[in-house]
Design a protein around this motif. Structure first.
Motif, PDB file in Angstrom:
ATOM      1  N   GLY A 235      17.466  31.413  21.972  1.00 33.24           N
ATOM      2  CA  GLY A 235      17.607  32.655  21.225  1.00 33.24           C
ATOM      3  C   GLY A 235      17.730  32.452  19.728  1.00 33.24           C
ATOM      4  O   GLY A 235      17.502  33.376  18.947  1.00 33.24           O
TER       5      GLY A 235
ATOM      6  N   GLY B 224      19.082  34.136  29.809  1.00 32.84           N
ATOM      7  CA  GLY B 224      20.363  34.807  29.605  1.00 32.84           C
ATOM      8  C   GLY B 224      20.704  35.752  30.729  1.00 32.84           C
ATOM      9  O   GLY B 224      21.860  35.814  31.179  1.00 32.84           O
TER      10      GLY B 224
ATOM     11  N   LEU C 242      27.814  32.913  27.672  1.00 29.30           N
ATOM     12  CA  LEU C 242      26.621  32.390  27.022  1.00 29.30           C
ATOM     13  C   LEU C 242      25.372  33.171  27.440  1.00 29.30           C
ATOM     14  O   LEU C 242      24.445  33.371  26.653  1.00 29.30           O
ATOM     15  CB  LEU C 242      26.444  30.907  27.334  1.00 29.30           C
TER      16      LEU C 242
ATOM     17  N   ALA D  69      25.360  36.235  25.416  1.00 27.87           N
ATOM     18  CA  ALA D  69      24.964  35.899  24.041  1.00 27.87           C
ATOM     19  C   ALA D  69      23.462  35.675  23.950  1.00 27.87           C
ATOM     20  O   ALA D  69      22.808  36.094  22.973  1.00 27.87           O
ATOM     21  CB  ALA D  69      25.714  34.653  23.571  1.00 27.87           C
ATOM     22  N   ALA D  70      22.875  35.021  24.951  1.00 31.17           N
ATOM     23  CA  ALA D  70      21.431  34.789  24.951  1.00 31.17           C
ATOM     24  C   ALA D  70      20.669  36.107  25.021  1.00 31.17           C
ATOM     25  O   ALA D  70      19.628  36.272  24.368  1.00 31.17           O
ATOM     26  CB  ALA D  70      21.044  33.889  26.121  1.00 31.17           C
TER      27      ALA D  70
ATOM     28  N   THR E  53      20.867  30.385  25.020  1.00 35.26           N
ATOM     29  CA  THR E  53      21.427  30.627  23.691  1.00 35.26           C
ATOM     30  C   THR E  53      20.695  29.828  22.625  1.00 35.26           C
ATOM     31  O   THR E  53      20.382  30.344  21.538  1.00 35.26           O
ATOM     32  CB  THR E  53      22.920  30.258  23.675  1.00 35.26           C
TER      33      THR E  53
ATOM     34  N   GLY F 153      22.890  29.267  30.477  1.00 38.53           N
ATOM     35  CA  GLY F 153      23.434  29.968  29.310  1.00 38.53           C
ATOM     36  C   GLY F 153      23.266  29.167  28.039  1.00 38.53           C
ATOM     37  O   GLY F 153      22.936  29.708  26.974  1.00 38.53           O
TER      38      GLY F 153
ATOM     39  N   ALA G 159      14.825  33.315  25.993  1.00 38.22           N
ATOM     40  CA  ALA G 159      16.260  33.557  25.899  1.00 38.22           C
ATOM     41  C   ALA G 159      16.671  34.745  26.765  1.00 38.22           C
ATOM     42  O   ALA G 159      17.731  34.721  27.406  1.00 38.22           O
ATOM     43  CB  ALA G 159      16.651  33.800  24.442  1.00 38.22           C
TER      44      ALA G 159
ATOM     45  N   LEU H 253      20.808  37.648  21.561  1.00 45.93           N
ATOM     46  CA  LEU H 253      19.898  36.937  20.664  1.00 45.93           C
ATOM     47  C   LEU H 253      18.435  37.239  20.979  1.00 45.93           C
ATOM     48  O   LEU H 253      17.583  37.276  20.086  1.00 45.93           O
ATOM     49  CB  LEU H 253      20.147  35.427  20.755  1.00 45.93           C
TER      50      LEU H 253
END
Length: 260
Positions: free
Chosen positions: A34, A47, A78, A81-82, A31, A27, A43, A85
């Motif tokens: 990303g 992710g 995370l 989030a990746a 991230t 993660g 990413a 992104l």
């Protein structure tokens, strides 16, 4: 007599915290990747794996097989989030590539003459037929609004300073270049050549104290420059084909002029 009896306890199973740790590591890497739009693909992959490992790791925590709930949850977050992104990076990258391709296409289009329907005819006000070539008074108009016009060929009498070729006649043409665009145009790169008759015999350019200097300097936006050229053609020739090349960024255009 008393007996002290102890019931042996079953050995505690080893905790399985590996998935949570792996989710956290992937993660973090995903991230960070990303944040660089070009690495959106990395990413996205990391992710997705981190999110899956994080969710599986949380299941182990709930079953008591692991005790790293915080690490596992952070890894899953995370990973998500990746993924977000990666989507943003993909959009930015694809838009950048598309803009670059459009800019290249625009540059190539500006370097080419317009289609026949947008090439101005001379005094008649009609449309020049690109399949037949341009004639006296026609203008070759480019995408950057540079316009080149060649006049009819007129008999020319060279001065005594000119080198003459036996059996030829001299003709003069007037070339006008008008800069209708927004950028300066380097007229020093303009070149002219000519061929005479059906056989396309090279027509030598005349140089004397009146003609032969050619275009020089820069043509500012909204301005024009006019230069008179002269060429020698065989006395029996009936046509003079004049080719004007405005420079490296523009294709050459040809005018077929009547002489004789």
């Amino acid at each position: 007599m008393s007996y002290d009896t102890q019931i042996p306890q079953a050995p505690q199973a080893a905790l399985r915290n590996g998935l949570g740790t792996a989710a956290l590591i992937l993660g973090i890497i995903g991230t960070v990747s990303g944040l660089i739009p070009f690495f959106f693909w990395l990413a996205g992959i990391l992710g997705l794996i981190a999110l899956i490992l994080g969710l599986v790791g949380r299941g182990r925590v709930k079953r008591g097989e692991a005790n790293n709930k915080g690490v596992t949850t952070t890894g899953a977050v995370l990973g998500l989030a990746a993924l977000i992104l990666s989507v943003v990076g993909a959009v930015i990258t694809f838009n950048a590539v598309s803009d670059a391709v459009d800019e290249i296409d625009k540059t190539l289009q500006e370097a080419a003459p317009q289609d026949p329907s947008s090439t101005a005819k001379g005094d008649a006000g009609g449309k020049a037929d690109a399949t037949k070539g341009l004639t006296a008074g026609d203008s070759s108009v480019y995408k950057d609004k540079l316009k080149v016009t060649v006049s009819e060929a007129k008999p020319y009498t060279p001065s005594d300073a000119a080198d003459r070729t036996a059996g030829t006649k001299a003709y003069q043409v007037t070339v006008v270049i008008e800069n209708g665009g927004k950028k300066e145009f380097d007229a020093a790169l303009v070149t002219l050549s000519a061929r005479a008759g059906q056989d396309g015999v090279a027509a030598e350019q005349v140089f004397d104290d009146k003609v032969g200097t050619g275009f020089t300097g820069t043509i500012l936006p909204g301005k024009k420059s006019t230069v008179v050229y002269a060429f020698e053609a065989p006395a029996a020739a009936k046509t003079l084909t004049v080719e004007v090349s405005p420079g490296l960024e523009h294709n050459a255009a040809q005018w077929e002029l009547k002489i004789g």
